[in-house]
Design an enzyme around this catalytic site. Structure first.
Site, short mmCIF file in Angstrom:
data_model
loop_
_atom_site.label_atom_id
_atom_site.label_comp_id
_atom_site.label_asym_id
_atom_site.label_seq_id
_atom_site.Cartn_x
_atom_site.Cartn_y
_atom_site.Cartn_z
N SER A 1 24.10 17.16 -33.57
CA SER A 1 23.22 16.29 -34.34
C SER A 1 21.85 16.30 -33.69
O SER A 1 21.73 16.36 -32.46
CB SER A 1 23.75 14.85 -34.37
N GLN B 1 27.39 11.76 -47.66
CA GLN B 1 26.24 12.40 -48.30
C GLN B 1 26.66 13.62 -49.11
O GLN B 1 26.21 13.82 -50.24
CB GLN B 1 25.23 12.81 -47.23
N GLU C 1 22.44 24.62 -33.74
CA GLU C 1 23.42 25.61 -34.18
C GLU C 1 24.15 25.16 -35.45
O GLU C 1 24.55 25.99 -36.27
CB GLU C 1 24.42 25.89 -33.05
N GLY C 2 24.32 23.86 -35.62
CA GLY C 2 24.94 23.38 -36.84
C GLY C 2 24.15 23.77 -38.07
O GLY C 2 24.71 24.25 -39.06
N HIS C 3 22.83 23.57 -38.01
CA HIS C 3 21.98 23.97 -39.13
C HIS C 3 22.05 25.48 -39.36
O HIS C 3 22.11 25.95 -40.51
CB HIS C 3 20.52 23.59 -38.87
N LEU D 1 16.10 21.95 -35.70
CA LEU D 1 17.30 22.71 -36.02
C LEU D 1 18.14 23.02 -34.78
O LEU D 1 17.61 23.31 -33.71
CB LEU D 1 16.92 24.01 -36.72
N GLY E 1 26.55 19.99 -44.94
CA GLY E 1 27.56 19.93 -43.91
C GLY E 1 28.53 18.78 -44.10
O GLY E 1 28.16 17.70 -44.59
#
Length: 279
Positions: free
Chosen positions: A182, A150, A31-33, A29, A144
């Site tokens: 990513s 997706q 920061e995006g998650h 994980l 996201g």
């Protein structure tokens, strides 16, 4: 936060909850998650996250075995975000027998772009997401925009299968230099990491050209691919598509201001990066 691996234990823990917000991940994980967890909290309670590296969505020459697995670090990050339950099943928990039944997206959405270069990928994604939603039974789920195709496929799947789950789209989180966060960024060498923001810069130039009135989209796509190739990238695709269905827009749709998105996938060294920008 409870960490649960058993499907039955998860169902027991969540029994009676009717506002669950769900964020499926493959772990490692960043920061995006974590931004997905925060957005989930705005739309439901409790927040449930999952970590499962899904073998079904990896091709024979892809990085399943070396995909980074950082469960203890991930647990600490999720605890700091006040996630209620982490569902972290083993492969045996998720697939106690061979997964012979699959959920296949239609070719016009699942067989293009990523689907062309990663055959079987979206069937693996749809199958595991359907199974995870069956386990969690959320009211909302957060995906996201970085994985734009997706997101669209999962949203369409829920509509077509009448799954009672609202799909929430989260904006892409980027580093200061613009690179989309990513888990695969860690594969980049120092020099590659310096070069990597050129992908989003290329997409920004494409977007500016379209907004500036350029209507020869094929030429824009070709020039963008050539630009990256000159800098040492190996582009799989750069494509300008309708946001609604990822089909190339007609001339009439362009003139009418059809909402568009430019999507890209390219290898930098051994690392394949994807990104997109809405237009």
């Amino acid at each position: 936060m409870k960490v649960i691996s058993s499907i039955q234990e998860l169902r027991d823990q969540l029994r009676g909850q009717n506002r669950t917000a769900f964020v499926p991940t493959m772990g490692n994980l960043h920061e995006g998650h974590l931004s997905l967890m925060r957005l989930a909290r705005q739309h439901g309670d409790p927040v449930v996250a999952s970590i499962f590296v899904n073998r079904l969505q990896f091709g024979p020459n892809e990085d399943f075995d070396k995909y980074p697995r950082t469960l203890q670090d991930d647990i600490e990050k999720l605890q700091n975000e006040n996630v209620y339950v982490l569902f972290a099943p083993t492969e045996r928990d998720m697939y106690p027998e061979p997964q012979e039944y699959r959920v296949l997206p239609p070719d016009d959405l699942g067989g293009i772009l990523e689907g062309e270069f990663r055959p079987g990928f979206f069937a693996g994604v749809c199958t595991v997401v359907t199974k995870l939603m069956s386990c969690v039974q959320p009211r909302v789920a957060v995906f996201g925009k970085k994985d734009y195709q997706q997101l669209m496929i999962v949203r369409r799947m829920c509509q077509q299968l009448a799954l009672p789950v609202e799909i929430i789209a989260a904006e892409t989180v980027r580093d200061e230099d613009g690179l989309a966060l990513s888990s695969r960024n860690r594969y980049l060498t120092a020099d590659e990491r310096t070069e990597a923001p050129e992908l989003v810069k290329t997409l920004q130039r494409v977007r500016e050209s379209v907004l500036g009135g350029e209507r020869d989209l094929g030429k824009l796509e070709q020039h963008a691919r050539a630009h990256l190739a000159e800098r040492g990238w190996a582009p799989d695709y750069i494509a300008i598509r309708r946001r609604a269905n990822l089909i190339a827009p007609s001339a009439a749709e362009l003139e009418a201001g059809e909402p568009l998105v430019v999507l890209a996938a390219a290898k930098l060294g051994a690392t394949r990066l994807i990104d997109n920008l809405e237009i």
